[in-house]
Write a protein that holds these residues in place. Structure first.
Motif, PDB file in Angstrom:
ATOM      1  N   MET A   9     -34.337  33.630   8.809  1.00  0.00           N
ATOM      2  CA  MET A   9     -34.895  32.295   9.029  1.00  0.00           C
ATOM      3  C   MET A   9     -35.105  31.536   7.724  1.00  0.00           C
ATOM      4  O   MET A   9     -34.925  30.334   7.656  1.00  0.00           O
ATOM      5  N   SER A  10     -35.522  32.282   6.699  1.00  0.00           N
ATOM      6  CA  SER A  10     -35.743  31.622   5.412  1.00  0.00           C
ATOM      7  C   SER A  10     -34.449  31.051   4.857  1.00  0.00           C
ATOM      8  O   SER A  10     -34.439  29.985   4.242  1.00  0.00           O
ATOM      9  N   GLY A  11     -33.326  31.776   5.110  1.00  0.00           N
ATOM     10  CA  GLY A  11     -32.033  31.276   4.656  1.00  0.00           C
ATOM     11  C   GLY A  11     -31.661  29.987   5.357  1.00  0.00           C
ATOM     12  O   GLY A  11     -31.151  29.045   4.737  1.00  0.00           O
ATOM     13  N   LEU A  12     -31.937  29.919   6.674  1.00  0.00           N
ATOM     14  CA  LEU A  12     -31.652  28.699   7.427  1.00  0.00           C
ATOM     15  C   LEU A  12     -32.512  27.543   6.943  1.00  0.00           C
ATOM     16  O   LEU A  12     -32.055  26.406   6.814  1.00  0.00           O
ATOM     17  N   ASN A  13     -33.789  27.833   6.684  1.00  0.00           N
ATOM     18  CA  ASN A  13     -34.680  26.784   6.190  1.00  0.00           C
ATOM     19  C   ASN A  13     -34.225  26.265   4.832  1.00  0.00           C
ATOM     20  O   ASN A  13     -34.275  25.066   4.562  1.00  0.00           O
ATOM     21  N   THR A  14     -33.794  27.181   3.958  1.00  0.00           N
ATOM     22  CA  THR A  14     -33.307  26.770   2.636  1.00  0.00           C
ATOM     23  C   THR A  14     -32.070  25.885   2.765  1.00  0.00           C
ATOM     24  O   THR A  14     -31.955  24.856   2.083  1.00  0.00           O
ATOM     25  N   ALA A  15     -31.152  26.277   3.635  1.00  0.00           N
ATOM     26  CA  ALA A  15     -29.935  25.483   3.845  1.00  0.00           C
ATOM     27  C   ALA A  15     -30.276  24.109   4.396  1.00  0.00           C
ATOM     28  O   ALA A  15     -29.702  23.092   3.981  1.00  0.00           O
ATOM     29  N   SER A  16     -31.239  24.063   5.324  1.00  0.00           N
ATOM     30  CA  SER A  16     -31.653  22.783   5.906  1.00  0.00           C
ATOM     31  C   SER A  16     -32.313  21.892   4.849  1.00  0.00           C
ATOM     32  O   SER A  16     -32.066  20.681   4.813  1.00  0.00           O
ATOM     33  N   VAL A  38     -30.819  12.653   1.064  1.00  0.00           N
ATOM     34  CA  VAL A  38     -31.713  11.716   0.383  1.00  0.00           C
ATOM     35  C   VAL A  38     -31.086  11.238  -0.924  1.00  0.00           C
ATOM     36  O   VAL A  38     -31.081  10.033  -1.234  1.00  0.00           O
ATOM     37  N   LEU A  39     -30.540  12.162  -1.700  1.00  0.00           N
ATOM     38  CA  LEU A  39     -29.894  11.788  -2.970  1.00  0.00           C
ATOM     39  C   LEU A  39     -28.694  10.886  -2.734  1.00  0.00           C
ATOM     40  O   LEU A  39     -28.465   9.928  -3.480  1.00  0.00           O
ATOM     41  N   PHE A  40     -27.920  11.190  -1.678  1.00  0.00           N
ATOM     42  CA  PHE A  40     -26.761  10.357  -1.346  1.00  0.00           C
ATOM     43  C   PHE A  40     -27.206   8.943  -0.989  1.00  0.00           C
ATOM     44  O   PHE A  40     -26.603   7.952  -1.430  1.00  0.00           O
ATOM     45  N   ALA A  41     -28.278   8.825  -0.179  1.00  0.00           N
ATOM     46  CA  ALA A  41     -28.772   7.506   0.226  1.00  0.00           C
ATOM     47  C   ALA A  41     -29.270   6.714  -0.984  1.00  0.00           C
ATOM     48  O   ALA A  41     -28.982   5.514  -1.117  1.00  0.00           O
ATOM     49  N   ARG A  95     -31.770  22.015   1.627  1.00  0.00           N
ATOM     50  CA  ARG A  95     -30.718  21.544   0.713  1.00  0.00           C
ATOM     51  C   ARG A  95     -29.943  20.387   1.322  1.00  0.00           C
ATOM     52  O   ARG A  95     -29.614  19.405   0.643  1.00  0.00           O
ATOM     53  N   ALA A  96     -29.633  20.493   2.625  1.00  0.00           N
ATOM     54  CA  ALA A  96     -28.907  19.419   3.305  1.00  0.00           C
ATOM     55  C   ALA A  96     -29.729  18.136   3.314  1.00  0.00           C
ATOM     56  O   ALA A  96     -29.201  17.046   3.058  1.00  0.00           O
ATOM     57  N   SER A  97     -31.029  18.265   3.586  1.00  0.00           N
ATOM     58  CA  SER A  97     -31.905  17.090   3.613  1.00  0.00           C
ATOM     59  C   SER A  97     -32.001  16.460   2.228  1.00  0.00           C
ATOM     60  O   SER A  97     -31.938  15.223   2.095  1.00  0.00           O
ATOM     61  N   LEU A  98     -32.140  17.299   1.210  1.00  0.00           N
ATOM     62  CA  LEU A  98     -32.196  16.783  -0.164  1.00  0.00           C
ATOM     63  C   LEU A  98     -30.893  16.086  -0.535  1.00  0.00           C
ATOM     64  O   LEU A  98     -30.901  15.014  -1.160  1.00  0.00           O
ATOM     65  N   GLY A  99     -29.777  16.679  -0.127  1.00  0.00           N
ATOM     66  CA  GLY A  99     -28.472  16.066  -0.406  1.00  0.00           C
ATOM     67  C   GLY A  99     -28.343  14.704   0.255  1.00  0.00           C
ATOM     68  O   GLY A  99     -27.840  13.755  -0.363  1.00  0.00           O
TER      69      GLY A  99
END
Length: 361
Positions: free
Chosen positions: A1-8, A16-19, A10-14
């Protein structure tokens, strides 16, 4: 679960940075290099729309299309014909019906351009679905040249496209009463036309990105990947390969038509010389260089190959003046040399693209 949370995360941060990058890019680039470089950003966004459409055909379905620029031309000429005085000048009866001129809204033109280009995609795809590899590339290349030559010669006996002279006086985009072709004062800021178009193109890129991501994660997207990897195996598993390849041609062409319509409104002028084989190759190079089938990679390829030629064009002349006191070699020749060299090096050392899609293990 921690791996999924980390991936999520990272995706959210990506995202935000893209926006943030998307919003601030014209101001940073404009401050550093002026409106000329913001205009280059505008073209990069148009190329992203075009390349995302080609990525569906080449990256997802594995169909090598060398004439994709034809769909760009179809959308551009439709926009030019529906929002310029050209048709009214050629047909007096139409002028009598529309005395105020033909000023079709871009919001009507965009879906029409997508539908017309998708129709041409089906027209191209239907007779060529059983071809693969080099044979498909040759046929699509021929289709692209046929469209360009047709546009060049449809000025007689009835002048539809105005031939090699092209169509001028295409209306700029009008958004909520705001003419994007002129500098506007909005929210206390003075926004030149290139900034206004940038944000319009950016919004449409986001919509197309959303559509591509949804397609990639859908059953259709997975079927396209199956066809790309092994068409016989996909067919044996019950995938209707002919229908899905035709769908890839149609959807990809539709995105190309939308991009072409925006190009016509942005430029205010279209001619057959804007839709040559070199343009098709450039868009294909963006997809291949960035990473076929990987949306972030395609975007990276578009930005690099849109900016690199302009950077080389702007720097080669002054650099020769500084080193030798005169311009010894035409900067355009040096630009093409370095541009080609960069592509060769990328293909040698990053054959899967600069940002390929990760392989699930």
């Amino acid at each position: 679960m921690s791996g999924l949370n980390t991936a999520s995360q990272r995706a959210s941060l990506g995202l935000v940075l893209f926006a943030v990058a998307l919003v601030l890019a014209p101001w940073i680039v404009g401050h550093a290099g002026g409106n000329t470089w913001v205009r280059t950003l505008d073209f990069a966004l148009l190329y992203i729309m075009l390349a995302l459409g080609l990525n569906i055909v080449v990256g997802y379905a594995g169909l090598l299309d060398m004439g994709f620029i034809a769909f760009y031309a179809v959308g551009a000429y439709l926009a030019a014909l529906l929002s310029s005085p050209h048709l009214l000048q050629q047909f007096p009866a139409l002028m009598a019906l529309l005395p105020a001129g033909m000023h079709t809204s871009i919001w009507l033109i965009l879906p029409l351009a997508a539908l017309l280009a998708a129709g041409f995609g089906v027209l191209l795809g239907a007779p060529t679905l059983r071809l693969r590899g080099d044979y498909l590339a040759i046929v699509t290349l021929g289709f692209g040249e046929i469209i360009r030559i047709l546009l060049r010669n449809l000025d007689r006996p009835v002048n539809i496209t105005n031939g090699p002279k092209g169509i001028a006086q295409v209306d700029p985009v009008n958004l909520l009463g705001i003419n994007l072709g002129r500098t506007q004062d909005l929210f206390g800021l003075r926004l030149p036309s290139v900034y206004l178009y940038y944000y319009l193109f950016a919004a449409l890129v986001v919509l197309i990105l959303f559509a591509c991501i949804r397609l990639e994660r859908s059953r259709i997207g997975r079927a396209w990947v199956a066809i790309r990897e092994d068409e016989e195996a996909a067919q044996a598993m019950g995938v209707n390969t002919l229908r899905l390849k035709l769908l890839a041609f149609a959807i990809g062409a539709g995105f190309g038509g939308v991009s072409g319509a925006l190009f016509a409104s942005f430029q205010g002028f279209v001619s057959p010389e804007s839709f040559t084989l070199n343009e098709s190759i450039a868009v294909l190079a963006m997809v291949v260089l960035g990473g076929m089938g990987h949306i972030p990679g395609v975007i990276l390829g578009c930005v690099l190959l849109a900016a690199l030629p302009e950077a080389l064009r702007a720097s080669m002349g002054p650099l020769q003046q500084a080193l030798f006191g005169q311009v010894l070699v035409d900067p355009e020749i040096i630009r093409q040399l370095f541009y080609g060299l960069a592509l060769i090096l990328a293909m040698l050392y990053r054959p899967a693209g600069l940002w390929p899609k990760g392989v699930a293990r």
